[in-house]
Every structure is written in structure tokens, then in C-alpha cells.
Enzyme design. Structure first.
Site, PDB file in Angstrom:
ATOM      1  N   LEU A   1       3.818   6.744  -2.448  1.00  0.00           N
ATOM      2  CA  LEU A   1       5.197   6.952  -2.883  1.00  0.00           C
ATOM      3  C   LEU A   1       5.400   6.874  -4.386  1.00  0.00           C
ATOM      4  O   LEU A   1       6.525   7.071  -4.863  1.00  0.00           O
ATOM      5  CB  LEU A   1       6.101   5.972  -2.141  1.00  0.00           C
ATOM      6  CG  LEU A   1       6.254   6.399  -0.671  1.00  0.00           C
ATOM      7  CD1 LEU A   1       6.801   5.271   0.187  1.00  0.00           C
ATOM      8  CD2 LEU A   1       7.133   7.629  -0.571  1.00  0.00           C
TER       9      LEU A   1
ATOM     10  N   PHE B   1       0.815  -1.218   0.000  1.00  0.00           N
ATOM     11  CA  PHE B   1       0.000   0.000   0.000  1.00  0.00           C
ATOM     12  C   PHE B   1       0.843   1.259   0.000  1.00  0.00           C
ATOM     13  O   PHE B   1       0.367   2.337  -0.343  1.00  0.00           O
ATOM     14  CB  PHE B   1      -0.943  -0.011   1.205  1.00  0.00           C
ATOM     15  CG  PHE B   1      -0.318   0.349   2.519  1.00  0.00           C
ATOM     16  CD1 PHE B   1      -0.485   1.620   3.064  1.00  0.00           C
ATOM     17  CD2 PHE B   1       0.432  -0.575   3.232  1.00  0.00           C
ATOM     18  CE1 PHE B   1       0.072   1.953   4.280  1.00  0.00           C
ATOM     19  CE2 PHE B   1       0.987  -0.252   4.448  1.00  0.00           C
ATOM     20  CZ  PHE B   1       0.816   1.018   4.986  1.00  0.00           C
ATOM     21  N   LYS B   2       2.119   1.145   0.347  1.00  0.00           N
ATOM     22  CA  LYS B   2       2.997   2.321   0.374  1.00  0.00           C
ATOM     23  C   LYS B   2       3.148   2.937  -1.017  1.00  0.00           C
ATOM     24  O   LYS B   2       3.457   4.120  -1.152  1.00  0.00           O
ATOM     25  CB  LYS B   2       4.368   1.938   0.926  1.00  0.00           C
ATOM     26  CG  LYS B   2       4.343   1.271   2.300  1.00  0.00           C
ATOM     27  CD  LYS B   2       3.869   2.201   3.381  1.00  0.00           C
ATOM     28  CE  LYS B   2       3.772   1.525   4.737  1.00  0.00           C
ATOM     29  NZ  LYS B   2       5.053   1.245   5.369  1.00  0.00           N
ATOM     30  N   ASP B   3       2.927   2.141  -2.056  1.00  0.00           N
ATOM     31  CA  ASP B   3       3.064   2.663  -3.421  1.00  0.00           C
ATOM     32  C   ASP B   3       2.063   3.778  -3.721  1.00  0.00           C
ATOM     33  O   ASP B   3       2.327   4.642  -4.556  1.00  0.00           O
ATOM     34  CB  ASP B   3       2.882   1.543  -4.454  1.00  0.00           C
ATOM     35  CG  ASP B   3       4.073   0.602  -4.522  1.00  0.00           C
ATOM     36  OD1 ASP B   3       5.211   1.077  -4.381  1.00  0.00           O
ATOM     37  OD2 ASP B   3       3.865  -0.614  -4.709  1.00  0.00           O
TER      38      ASP B   3
ATOM     39  N   THR C   1       8.056   0.370   3.245  1.00  0.00           N
ATOM     40  CA  THR C   1       8.297   1.762   2.851  1.00  0.00           C
ATOM     41  C   THR C   1       9.579   1.903   2.045  1.00  0.00           C
ATOM     42  O   THR C   1       9.634   2.655   1.069  1.00  0.00           O
ATOM     43  CB  THR C   1       8.363   2.673   4.095  1.00  0.00           C
ATOM     44  OG1 THR C   1       7.131   2.598   4.787  1.00  0.00           O
ATOM     45  CG2 THR C   1       8.625   4.112   3.706  1.00  0.00           C
TER      46      THR C   1
END
Length: 737
Positions: free
Chosen positions: A349, A344-346, A376
Site C-alpha cells: 500500500l 506488512f500491508k505497507d 489494512t
């Protein structure tokens, strides 16, 4: 040339004649004078010599809304179709189109725009004006372009009821829907402000939205940020305490050690506006939501739309970007792992690096510091490595992670994602040390000042303490709800619960923000693993780290004891009492614990419930779900699934955030699936998992990264502040000097 200047249906006092007219009115009719002065000041201060230019598809209501806006401002109103084109051509628009054909019509229309000028007016463009580049460039020179964004279904219904038969481009080969979709990129190219009209609302309401949007556009002071630790009296006395979006993206952490939050909170959407996004794509939803949260003075709306399109385009393997999948019963999975690094960090980011590059001054280099508990790191490295080459020359990334505290595949991924401007450093400690060290480095003015003076380089953060990391996460929580409505699972307005595996509190805070903005979320369920400090806190109001040691678990991304974003939530429910927040977190830092007062705990428990999951239960959930559905959960999603099963009351749907792809945790997944012998090579593990033909399939990006990694290397350092600072200085010397 066609000119319109100070013509008004009711004559407005001009600046040159103001003195004599004012004197006569003040003496003879003071009430009338006051009304006229108020009218003049209102329109003059809002418009000046600029035009408000209304743009949108046929049927958006540009002409009607333009008249209402003009009446409210008491200024000239010009309809391009009626007042310019038909006057210039001496024939109706439909006759001209029939005479010259589609392509010649666009050219003739553009020429008419080039010969037109106006000042201080409200101008309604034709639906096809934006397709002529030179004409629109001419119009934008002296105007604020307002895009009336009306859902396609509403437009088609309106045009059908109006029996409109003169849409430019309409033919047997091109349907009305095709034309409307074809024109959208042209509208997005030119607008300064989007007014999202939602469902079929009254023109008077839209006109008010236009005026509000223009006012916001011209006043960036409306949207400032404050620290969670700033006092109300200090904020009123210190002008420098107010920061703008671009400031907080660059600075990351507030100078007083607090986190930045919007001073006036986030905007709230009406039910009609949310319903207008039900048919929209993920990218379209993101554009509408984020434009309302990022002032155009920081990032122009058209530039922001371009950034969003880049971030959520080809980089994601699923066209829906964040699809919602039915799991079983009333449980649904929000799949957040279709980005390039499988977590989900994508979502933040892939977007944040472009926001950051747009906000920073060209005269300075920036080093991004990141602490990660797993996902992350690779997401930051991948995101910043996708910047344009010129941006990569002035923006670099250093990623610190616990050397022995991430999965083998996560480590391989972070090594494989290293590029010419992005590096990983393993630290012989845990995530809490990495995160605390970065916070201390940011607040070490001697060190940061030295880097600026000696190397012309400033430090910035890309952890979830940075507001630009948190903001994009709101979008997928809102989008998940809208998808359930679109799929017919619930009508708009019916509540849902959301269950999220939680460590640093950013993802669950984003869900709460979506609720504040109008998404009908009933409860946010915090799911912890055996590092269950948050669960204890939500249940008791006591945040206690005394005697706790971090436990290494299968769900490493939530192996966290100090939850940074909790500070933002407590600041919110404490009515923005920065002094209280400072007291609580100073006590946590110095004494290892704090306790909420009773009224705050009651507020918290109205929003949040919490539970935790053991390692055994996590693996059992993975095995059970696969056995019954053929779907493989990752370890973090399994934690959330276990907690959701225990805490949901089954009176409404529950959306479980699936925060990572199971491929990243192959050894634990293979163990859960009861594979006796597990090869230690990450690539071999993925190949074994792919043989199961499970849902979802093996992650394409992860597989490619591991193939490229080979025997890639990375730096490893001791858990010592001076050693970390030495690594930072060395990187700056090598990259920027």
C-alpha cells in the site's frame, strides 16, 4: 550529419523492390525465396523503422550482443564507439578522452549523438552516452532502449580481465565501483526494457533475451488477465473477458464476482537470474521482479522504477526495507513492519496508490473502498494520502472496519491516518460483514452505475482481492530467501520453509507465487489462530462455515472466516477450471461449505501444511521468546512461531513472516510480559513498552501518529448495506462535487 539506413552485411530485399525480386525468386529458387522472405518479415515485423538501442555499463557486452541480435534479424549493426565517435573524431575514444577531459568528452559525445540518425538498426551505445540528456532524447525518438542490467560484481570482473583503462570518469578519486553505481540512475532514466542478465551468461543467451523482451514490449496481448470464475469456452468466445494490468488494478473485482489472475501465469526466473539479485538492494530486486510482471504498455519500466523508489525509500525506517533476522536455531524472522504504519500491508500500500494513479483515466474520479480487520485500513489511508495533490483531488479512500473488532491502537491509528482524501468508518459488525458488503456493492450494477452517471465517480478496491495488492508481496518473500543466501546461511538452491500467520490467504499465496517463479520454497505453513477454518480445510479438504462464529482474538488481523485469496489458489491447482471454482464458492455462499475432490486435496497438501494456536499459547510464546532472546514478537508472529515449532522438521531453515510490529498490540504484549496493571491510554502503553529497551525498538511512525491523534473522530454506522451505500454517496458529494 551521420546517417545509416538500409545498409546490411547481406542485402535485405527492400519493400520497393519486393515485387520484381519476389517473382524472380519464386520462379527460380523457391526455397531461397522462402528463407529470405521469412528473414525480412521477422526483422521488419519486430523492428519496422525503429532501432533496438542497447544500453548498459562498460563490460555489459553491448557490442557483442548487438552483433548477434543484428545477425538474427539480418539488419544493420552500429557500434557508437567504433562506427560513430571514432569516425567523427578521426581518433580513438581513449585519445579523445585524454585530450579533452571528462566533462568536455561527455559534451562532445552528446553532440555526436545529436548528429546521428538510423532506421531499422541495432545500435550499441557507449557506457557514458546515457549521461547526455539531449543526445538520449534524440536517440529515443526512433528507438527502443534496452538496458543490459548486469550485476556490478560481474562487470568489475569482466573489466579487470579485459584490462580496460578508458572508463569515462575513472580517476584516483573515483573507483570503478563508484562510477558504476553513479551511472545507474542515468540508465534507469532512459530505458524502455530491462534485460536482467543474472550471472555471467553467454552472449548468445542474452541476445535471445533481448529479442524476447523486444517482442514482449511490442505485444501487450501476451499478458492478459482472466477471472477465476470464467470458463475456458467463454474466454475463447468473449474478447472482452481479457483484461490488462491497468484494467484489473482499476476494477479490483471481476464482473462475475471472481478474482483476476494472469492468464499465462507469472514469469519464471532462471537460477542464474535469481543469483544475480543476491547482491542487489530490496528496491533493485523489486524493480527486476515487478517489471517482469507488469507490461510496459500499462506502466513504462522507467516510471515503474520511479514508483518503486518512492514507495520503498524514506517511508521505511530500515534501509534494508524487509530485513531477515535470526531468531533461534533454524528459525529466521522476516521483519515486515518497518513501513509507516507498522505492518506488512505497507509493502503493497505504499506502492499500489501510485500504480493506481498511473493506470486510471484522467477523465474520471475514483473512490477506493476498503474493508479491514486491522492493519489494512491505516496502510491504505497512509498510502493514498501520499499521492501528489493533483491525484488526491480525483482519488479518495473510504475504509470500513469492525468498530469493536480491532485493537485500540489500530483504531487510533486509522483515525490518525485520516486525511483530506481518506476517511475511516467503523461498522457495528465483524470483518467478514465488511468484506462481504464491499463485494456486494461492487457487483451492484444499479448503484455503481448511478454513481458514475450522477457524480462521474467509479468505485475501486484496495483489499487483497486487488491484484496490485498481492503482486508486491511476492517481492519480499523472494528477497528473504536471497538474503539468507547472501548471509551465507544456505547456498542458492537449498530449500526453505515459510510460516505465515494467515487469514485472508493473500500473504501465503504471494509466497506460493514466489515459489512458482523459481524461489526454492519447500512448504508454505499456514498458521491460524482460534479462527482455524483454514487449518481444518488444509487438513481435510472441507471448507465449512456452518455453525462457526468469528472469535475475537489477540491476533485480530487474521480473525477471518472467509479467505478471499483462497479462490486464486484453488483456481491455480484446478488447472484454471473457472466452472469448478464458481461451483465451490457458490456452494460456500449458499450452503456455507464445500469439499475438494481427492486429487485437488492431494495437490494442495503437497504445497501447504497448517496448524493453529490458542490464545494462551500465543501469549506464552511472546513471553518465552522475550525471556530467552530479548526480542518481542507481535501477536500474529507469535501465532506463526507456535505453529512453526510444532510443524517444522528442522531439516531446513524456516522463515517466519513477522507481519506487524508489537507496538500495535500493546495491551496483549504487556499481558504476555506479565504486567499487572495496564493503563488504557494507547500512548501510555507504548511508553511503558519502550522502557523495556527490547528488540525491535518502539515503532517511530506509530508513536508519531498516536501523538497527533489526540481526540480525533470518525464515523460509525450500523451493519446495514443501505447505510453503507449512503455513507459512500455522501463522501462522494463532499469530496468530488
Amino acid at each position: 550529419m551521420f546517417h545509416v539506413f538500409q545498409y546490411r552485411p547481406l542485402r535485405l530485399i527492400t519493400q520497393n523492390s519486393l515485387s520484381s525480386t519476389c517473382l524472380k525468386l519464386m520462379l527460380s529458387r523457391p526455397v531461397a525465396f522462402a528463407q529470405i522472405w521469412k528473414s525480412w518479415f521477422s526483422s521488419h515485423s519486430l523492428l519496422g523503422n525503429k532501432n533496438i538501442i542497447l544500453m548498459g555499463p562498460p563490460g555489459a557486452g553491448k557490442t557483442t550482443i548487438g552483433r548477434i541480435v543484428g545477425q538474427k534479424l539480418d539488419c544493420p549493426v552500429i557500434d557508437i564507439d567504433d562506427d560513430v565517435l571514432e569516425t567523427t573524431w578521426n581518433m580513438s575514444v581513449s585519445e579523445k578522452l585524454q585530450n579533452v577531459g571528462y566533462e568536455e568528452f561527455l559534451e562532445e559525445e552528446g553532440k555526436a549523438l545529436l548528429n546521428f540518425s538510423a532506421s531499422g538498426s541495432v545500435i550499441s551505445l557507449s557506457g557514458s552516452n546515457p549521461m547526455h540528456a539531449a543526445g538520449m532524447q534524440h536517440m529515443k525518438k526512433n528507438g527502443i532502449v534496452v538496458y543490459l542490467d548486469v550485476p556490478t560484481t560481474v562487470i568489475m570482473s569482466r573489466l579487470k580481465s579485459m584490462a580496460v583503462d578508458r572508463i569515462v570518469g575513472l580517476s584516483a578519486r573515483n573507483s570503478l565501483k563508484d562510477i558504476l553505481q553513479f551511472r545507474k540512475p542515468f540508465y534507469k532514466r532512459w530505458y524502455d526494457i530491462r534485460v536482467f542478465c543474472g550471472e555471467d551468461v553467454a552472449a548468445e543467451v542474452v541476445a535471445e533475451k533481448v529479442l524476447d523482451a523486444v517482442n514482449r514490449y511490442q505485444d501487450s496481448e501476451l499478458e492478459t488477465f482472466i477471472s477465476t470464475r470464467s470458463s475456458r469456452s467463454g474466454r475463447s468466445m468473449e474478447k472482452d473477458s481479457h483484461k490488462y494490468f491497468s484494467d484489473v488494478v482499476i476494477q479490483g473485482l471481476a464482473p462475475d464476482g471472481g478474482l483476476f489472475v494472469p492468464e499465462r501465469r507469472l514469469p519464471k526466473f532462471t537460477a542464474g537470474e535469481w543469483q544475480g539479485l543476491i547482491e542487489a538492494t530490496y528496491v533493485e530486486r523489486a524493480e527486476v521482479i515487478l517489471e517482469r510482471c507488469i507490461h510496459p504498455a500499462d506502466i513504462p519500466a522507467s516510471k515503474l522504477a520511479e514508483i518503486i523508489g518512492t514507495a520503498y525509500g524514506e517511508n521505511f525506517s530500515c534501509s534494508k526495507v524487509a530485513p531477515v533476522r535470526h531468531l533461534a536455531g533454524n528459525q529466521f524472522l522476516l521483519e515486515l513492519f518497518h513501513g509507516p504504519t507498522a505492518s506488512f500491508k505497507d509493502f503493497a500500500l505504499q506502492l499500489m496508490p501510485h500504480l493506481f494513479a498511473s493506470c486510471i483515466p484522467r477523465s474520471c474520479n475514483y473512490l477506493i473502498l476498503v474493508a479491514t480487520s486491522g492493519d489494512t485500513g491505516s496502510a491504505v489511508l497512509d498510502g493514498f494520502s501520499r499521492l501528489h495533490d493533483t491525484d488526491k483531488q480525483r482519488i479518495a479512500v473510504m475504509n470500513f472496519f469492525p468498530e469493536d473488532g480491532v485493537s485500540p491502537i489500530q483504531k487510533s491509528q486509522m483515525i490518525g491516518c485520516q486525511k483530506e482524501n481518506a476517511w475511516s468508518v467503523g461498522v457495528k459488525s465483524d470483518f467478514d460483514f465488511c468484506q462481504t458488503a464491499i463485494k456486494q456493492i461492487f457487483t451492484n450494477s444499479d448503484f455503481t452505475g448511478f454513481l458514475t452517471v450522477e457524480y462521474g465517480t467509479a468505485l475501486a478496491a484496495a483489499n487483497s482481492i486487488n491484484w496490485a495488492r498481492l503482486l508486491p508481496q511476492i517481492v519480499y518473500h523472494a528477497s528473504a530467501y536471497l538474503d539468507l543466501v547472501h548471509q551465507g546461511i544456505i547456498p542458492f538452491g537449498s530449500p526453505v520453509d515459510i510460516c505465515i500467520p494467515t487469514g485472508n490467504f493473500g500473504n501465503i499465496l504471494a509466497a506460493f507465487y514466489a515459489k512458482m517463479m523459481g524461489i526454492p520454497i519447500r512448504k508454505c505453513i499456514c498458521a491460524s489462530n482460534e479462527n482455524n477454518v483454514l487449518t481444518d480445510f488444509i487438513r481435510t479438504g472441507v471448507y465449512d462455515l456452518r455453525g462457526r462464529k468469528l472469535i475475537s482474538t489477540f491476533s485480530s488481523a487474521v480473525d477471518i472466516l472467509k479467505s478471499s485469496n483462497l479462490e486464486r489458489y484453488l483456481h491455480l491447482i484446478a488447472n484454471e477450471d473457472g466452472q469448478l471454482v464458481t461451483q465451490l464458492f457458490n456452494q460456500l455462499e449458499n450452503q456455507g461449505h464445500f469439499q475438494l475432490q481427492k486429487d485437488l486435496l492431494e495437490k494442495l497438501q503437497q504445497d501447504l501444511v497448517a496448524g493453529w494456536c490458542s490464545e494462551e499459547d500465543c501469549l506464552a510464546a511472546i513471553h518465552s521468546v522475550y525471556s530467552t532472546t530479548g526480542y518481542i514478537l507481535d501477536t500474529h508472529t507469535a501465532v506463526a512461531k507456535v505453529v512453526a515449532d510444532r510443524l517444522q522438521d528442522r531439516t531446513c531453515p524456516i522463515i517466519i513472516s513477522s507481519t506487524a510490529h508489537y507496538s500495535k498490540f500493546a495491551p496483549a504484549i504487556l499481558r504476555a510480559l506479565r504486567i499487572a496493571e495496564i493503563n488504557q491510554n494507547p500512548l501510555s502503553q507504548l511508553h511503558l513498552l519502550s522502557s523495556y529497551s527490547a528488540l525491535p525498538p518502539i515503532h517511530w511512525g506509530l508513536l508519531e501518529t498516536l501523538k497527533k491523534t489526540g481526540n480525533g473522530d470518525h464515523q460509525v454506522c450500523a451493519a446495514d448495506m443501505s447505510v453503507l451505500m449512503h455513507h459512500i454517496e455522501t463522501l462522494i458529494q463532499n469530496h468530488f462535487m
